[in-house]
Design a protein around this motif. Structure first.
Motif, mmCIF file in Angstrom:
data_model
loop_
_atom_site.group_PDB
_atom_site.id
_atom_site.type_symbol
_atom_site.label_atom_id
_atom_site.label_comp_id
_atom_site.label_asym_id
_atom_site.label_seq_id
_atom_site.Cartn_x
_atom_site.Cartn_y
_atom_site.Cartn_z
ATOM 1 N N ARG A 19 -49.091 -12.647 5.173
ATOM 2 C CA ARG A 19 -47.829 -12.622 5.915
ATOM 3 C C ARG A 19 -47.356 -14.042 6.176
ATOM 4 O O ARG A 19 -48.071 -14.837 6.792
ATOM 5 N N LEU A 20 -46.176 -14.324 5.717
ATOM 6 C CA LEU A 20 -45.545 -15.610 5.980
ATOM 7 C C LEU A 20 -44.623 -15.491 7.188
ATOM 8 O O LEU A 20 -44.005 -14.442 7.401
ATOM 9 N N SER A 21 -44.541 -16.564 7.950
ATOM 10 C CA SER A 21 -43.635 -16.621 9.093
ATOM 11 C C SER A 21 -42.742 -17.848 8.966
ATOM 12 O O SER A 21 -43.137 -18.856 8.380
ATOM 13 N N CYS A 22 -41.563 -17.746 9.526
ATOM 14 C CA CYS A 22 -40.635 -18.870 9.546
ATOM 15 C C CYS A 22 -40.015 -18.924 10.936
ATOM 16 O O CYS A 22 -39.252 -18.021 11.315
ATOM 17 N N SER A 23 -40.374 -19.943 11.665
ATOM 18 C CA SER A 23 -39.873 -20.084 13.022
ATOM 19 C C SER A 23 -38.636 -20.967 13.027
ATOM 20 O O SER A 23 -38.665 -22.088 12.525
ATOM 21 N N GLY A 24 -37.555 -20.450 13.582
ATOM 22 C CA GLY A 24 -36.303 -21.190 13.609
ATOM 23 C C GLY A 24 -35.959 -21.668 15.003
ATOM 24 O O GLY A 24 -36.289 -21.021 15.995
ATOM 25 N N SER A 25 -35.318 -22.795 15.070
ATOM 26 C CA SER A 25 -34.820 -23.306 16.345
ATOM 27 C C SER A 25 -33.411 -23.831 16.129
ATOM 28 O O SER A 25 -33.034 -24.234 15.029
ATOM 29 N N GLY A 26 -32.625 -23.810 17.189
ATOM 30 C CA GLY A 26 -31.252 -24.296 17.088
ATOM 31 C C GLY A 26 -30.250 -23.218 16.734
ATOM 32 O O GLY A 26 -29.060 -23.501 16.582
ATOM 33 N N PHE A 27 -30.723 -21.958 16.592
ATOM 34 C CA PHE A 27 -29.819 -20.850 16.296
ATOM 35 C C PHE A 27 -29.509 -20.078 17.570
ATOM 36 O O PHE A 27 -30.335 -19.984 18.454
ATOM 37 N N ASP A 72 -37.311 -11.166 13.798
ATOM 38 C CA ASP A 72 -37.358 -10.924 15.224
ATOM 39 C C ASP A 72 -36.335 -11.866 15.837
ATOM 40 O O ASP A 72 -36.594 -13.063 15.992
ATOM 41 N N ASN A 73 -35.170 -11.336 16.155
ATOM 42 C CA ASN A 73 -34.089 -12.200 16.630
ATOM 43 C C ASN A 73 -34.411 -12.851 17.966
ATOM 44 O O ASN A 73 -34.007 -13.978 18.237
ATOM 45 N N ALA A 74 -35.140 -12.147 18.801
ATOM 46 C CA ALA A 74 -35.474 -12.704 20.108
ATOM 47 C C ALA A 74 -36.348 -13.945 19.961
ATOM 48 O O ALA A 74 -36.275 -14.864 20.781
ATOM 49 N N LYS A 75 -37.162 -13.963 18.916
ATOM 50 C CA LYS A 75 -38.040 -15.100 18.673
ATOM 51 C C LYS A 75 -37.482 -16.046 17.621
ATOM 52 O O LYS A 75 -38.113 -17.050 17.299
ATOM 53 N N ASN A 76 -36.309 -15.699 17.048
ATOM 54 C CA ASN A 76 -35.743 -16.492 15.945
ATOM 55 C C ASN A 76 -36.778 -16.727 14.859
ATOM 56 O O ASN A 76 -36.932 -17.848 14.355
ATOM 57 N N THR A 77 -37.479 -15.662 14.497
ATOM 58 C CA THR A 77 -38.553 -15.768 13.514
ATOM 59 C C THR A 77 -38.328 -14.790 12.372
ATOM 60 O O THR A 77 -37.937 -13.638 12.602
ATOM 61 N N LEU A 78 -38.563 -15.280 11.177
ATOM 62 C CA LEU A 78 -38.456 -14.494 9.952
ATOM 63 C C LEU A 78 -39.853 -14.275 9.408
ATOM 64 O O LEU A 78 -40.696 -15.166 9.484
ATOM 65 N N TYR A 79 -40.074 -13.091 8.846
ATOM 66 C CA TYR A 79 -41.384 -12.769 8.285
ATOM 67 C C TYR A 79 -41.235 -12.311 6.835
ATOM 68 O O TYR A 79 -40.197 -11.782 6.437
ATOM 69 N N LEU A 80 -42.312 -12.505 6.084
ATOM 70 C CA LEU A 80 -42.413 -11.917 4.758
ATOM 71 C C LEU A 80 -43.824 -11.347 4.642
ATOM 72 O O LEU A 80 -44.788 -12.091 4.541
#
Length: 120
Positions: A19-27, A72-80
Motif C-alpha cells: 500500500r502506497l500513501s501520499c500525504s498532501g499539505s496546502g490543499f 481520505d479528504n480529511a487527512k488529505n491523503t491518497l492511497y494506492l
C-alpha cells in the motif's frame, strides 16, 4: 505551499501486496484531483490510477482488478492498494495532484518525489 510526500514503497514478491500513501499539505479538503503515475527504468512515465474530487476512480488497463485508489479528504491523503503485484509493476511511483475535478492528464501541477516499488 502545496507539498506531496509518498511513502510505503519497498520490495515485494510477485503475488504479494503493498500500500502506497501520499500525504498532501496546502490543499483545501477535497478541492483537487489526485493520481498515481509510475516510471520504470528506460520507459516513459505512465498513468496508473486517478481519483476525482467526487471520488470517482480510473485505472490503467494494466492494473485494473489488482490496484485500488482511494483518498481520505480529511487527512488529505491518497492511497494506492496494490494486490497480486507482478514484476512488470516494478517502477518508481509518483503521486500528483491539481486543482481540477479530474486528473486526466500528466500535465499536473503538483508532484511528489516518488517511492520505489520493486517486485521480484
Amino acid at each position: 505551499d502545496v507539498q506531496l510526500v509518498e511513502s510505503g514503497g519497498g520490495s515485494v514478491q510477485a503475488g504479494g501486496s503493498l500500500r502506497l500513501s501520499c500525504s498532501g499539505s496546502g490543499f483545501i479538503e477535497g478541492n483537487h484531483c489526485m493520481a498515481w503515475f509510475r516510471q520504470a527504468p528506460g520507459k516513459e512515465r505512465e498513468a496508473v490510477a486517478s481519483i476525482s474530487t467526487d471520488g470517482d476512480p480510473t485505472y490503467a488497463d494494466s492494473v485494473k482488478g489488482r490496484f485500488t485508489i482511494s483518498r481520505d479528504n480529511a487527512k488529505n491523503t491518497l492511497y494506492l492498494q496494490m494486490a497480486n503485484v507482478k514484476p512488470e509493476d516494478t517502477a518508481k511511483y509518483y503521486c500528483a495532484a491539481d486543482f481540477l475535478q479530474y486528473c486526466t492528464t500528466q500535465r499536473l501541477t503538483y508532484w511528489g518525489q516518488g517511492t520505489q516499488v520493486t517486485v521480484s
